[in-house]
Design an enzyme around this catalytic site. Structure first.
Site, PDB file in Angstrom:
ATOM      1  N   CYS A   1       0.866  -1.427  -0.046  1.00 49.89           N
ATOM      2  CA  CYS A   1      -0.012   0.138   0.202  1.00 49.89           C
ATOM      3  C   CYS A   1       0.803   1.236   0.115  1.00 49.89           C
ATOM      4  O   CYS A   1       1.215   1.744   1.142  1.00 49.89           O
ATOM      5  CB  CYS A   1      -1.004   0.023   1.161  1.00 49.89           C
ATOM      6  SG  CYS A   1      -1.978   1.376   1.325  1.00 49.89           S
TER       7      CYS A   1
ATOM      8  N   CYS B   1      -0.584   4.103   2.151  1.00 50.71           N
ATOM      9  CA  CYS B   1      -0.336   3.984   3.572  1.00 50.71           C
ATOM     10  C   CYS B   1       1.324   4.245   4.008  1.00 50.71           C
ATOM     11  O   CYS B   1       1.635   4.903   4.878  1.00 50.71           O
ATOM     12  CB  CYS B   1      -0.598   2.566   4.012  1.00 50.71           C
ATOM     13  SG  CYS B   1      -2.030   1.686   3.152  1.00 50.71           S
ATOM     14  N   ASP B   2       2.112   3.761   3.113  1.00 53.10           N
ATOM     15  CA  ASP B   2       3.486   3.714   3.596  1.00 53.10           C
ATOM     16  C   ASP B   2       4.616   4.604   2.822  1.00 53.10           C
ATOM     17  O   ASP B   2       5.723   4.552   3.237  1.00 53.10           O
ATOM     18  CB  ASP B   2       3.994   1.891   3.643  1.00 53.10           C
ATOM     19  CG  ASP B   2       3.107   1.196   4.505  1.00 53.10           C
ATOM     20  OD1 ASP B   2       2.755   1.872   5.597  1.00 53.10           O
ATOM     21  OD2 ASP B   2       2.915   0.198   4.370  1.00 53.10           O
TER      22      ASP B   2
END
Ligand code: NDP
Length: 310
Positions: free
Chosen positions: A134, A137-138
């Site tokens: 992701c 997300c990261d």
């Protein structure tokens, strides 16, 4: 047989939010956590984009908090996996772990989706230590560093262009000699100077040390091997929705995602509602899953009331 008014399947942000809302509405929900308690967020590290956490939080902690919050209002949260359902008549018949049978007046399906991984042991070893599925997300953790994205579809191109805004350099590792993504996405990739597309390459090994990922060993279709130095290795080779148990019973799209009436959580079966990534191939965020869990809970509550189910 055990009788349940609201049965929630799945324990990501969608399922837990549905449990918070339905328990506060005094509907005594029962939630089964499934094979991965806490869902996909427990495989990420820090979460910085969920509103309300100015210092960020950690996926596992956030899921534990959501669980506690639902339990505080009386939600009955159990471990166990739904192995069989019969949605042909109401109450719905649901089997847990192949043995325990339940009759449910209504169902909220929040079983999520799972990112696909390549299946390399080194990829598993560094999951959460540089290996991620992701970028939204990261990606932020790899600012001004070099990363790689695997895949040639729209997701891979979208994630590569997103990462290119943060990172110094992005390698896009594509196994075919062309991209499968839409023309518009391909153009964005080709017009981004810090993305290098490595066509006809597969990943043989993710390389790393005790601090995490340091590189990847790639192999060209000709057999030639090459090493790239990277700090982040992002998989974007697709997701599969966790809907096997509902096949033939709920309307699914060609990729297996649950089809809902637009703007609602209503599935093709009256009394069955869907929340989170299991019905959402596009946004896949904790906050959108939580929002759709709320929608499912409210739709469910209104449906129970309209049908005078006590
Ligand atoms: P796709 O299935 O479209 O693409 C997956 C990509 O991963 C393909 O390039 C595939 O290669 C590659 N791949 C699969 N397995 C491996 C493997 N083992 N090793 C290396 N590469 C592999 O998935 P997406 O997630 O990209 O998209 C899913 C759907 O969502 C699509 O319909 C897409 O159009 C849509 N979408 C739309 C967006 C938008 O409109 N903005 C954004 C994101 C997704 P190969 O081509 O060789 O099979």
């Amino acid at each position: 047989m055990e009788q349940v008014k609201v049965l929630i399947i799945g324990s990501g942000p969608g399922g837990f939010t549905a449990a918070i809302y339905t328990s506060r509405a005094n509907l005594q929900p029962v939630l089964y956590e499934g094979i991965q308690p806490g869902g996909q967020l427990t495989t990420t590290t820090e979460i910085e984009n969920f509103p309300g956490y100015p210092e960020g939080t950690n996926g596992t902690e956030m899921m534990a908090d959501l669980k506690k919050q639902a339990q505080r209002f009386g939600a009955d949260i159990r471990s166990g996996q739904i192995t069989e359902v019969d949605l042909s008549k109401r109450p719905f018949r649901v089997v847990v772990d192949g043995t325990h049978e339940i009759e449910a007046q209504s169902l909220i399906v929040a079983t999520g989706a799972s990112a696909k991984y390549l299946g390399l042991p080194s990829e598993t070893k560094y999951r959460g230590m540089g290996v991620s599925a992701c970028a939204t997300c990261d990606g932020f953790f790899y600012r001004k560093r070099d990363v790689a994205v695997v895949g040639g579809g729209d997701t891979a191109c979208e994630e590569a262009t997103y990462l290119a805004t943060l990172c110094k350099k992005v390698y896009l590792i594509v196994r075919k000699p062309f991209l499968r993504a839409s023309k518009a996405m391909q153009e964005r990739v080709f017009n981004t100077p810090n993305i290098e597309v490595l066509f006809e390459h597969n990943t043989k090994e993710v390389l790393g040390d005790e601090d995490g990922v340091t590189g990847a060993l790639l192999v060209h279709t000709s057999g030639a091997e090459k090493e790239i130095a990277i700090d982040g290795f992002f998989l974007a080779i697709g997701h599969h929705p966790n809907t096997e148990v509902f096949k033939g019973q709920l309307e699914l799209n060609p990729e297996g995602y649950i089809v809902v009436e637009p703007g609602t959580s209503k599935t093709s079966v009256e009394g069955v509602f869907a929340a989170g990534d299991v019905k959402d191939p596009h946004y896949r965020q904790a906050i959108t899953a939580a929002g759709s869990g709320c929608i499912a809970a409210l739709d469910c509550e209104r449906w129970l009331m309209a049908n005078s189910i006590k």
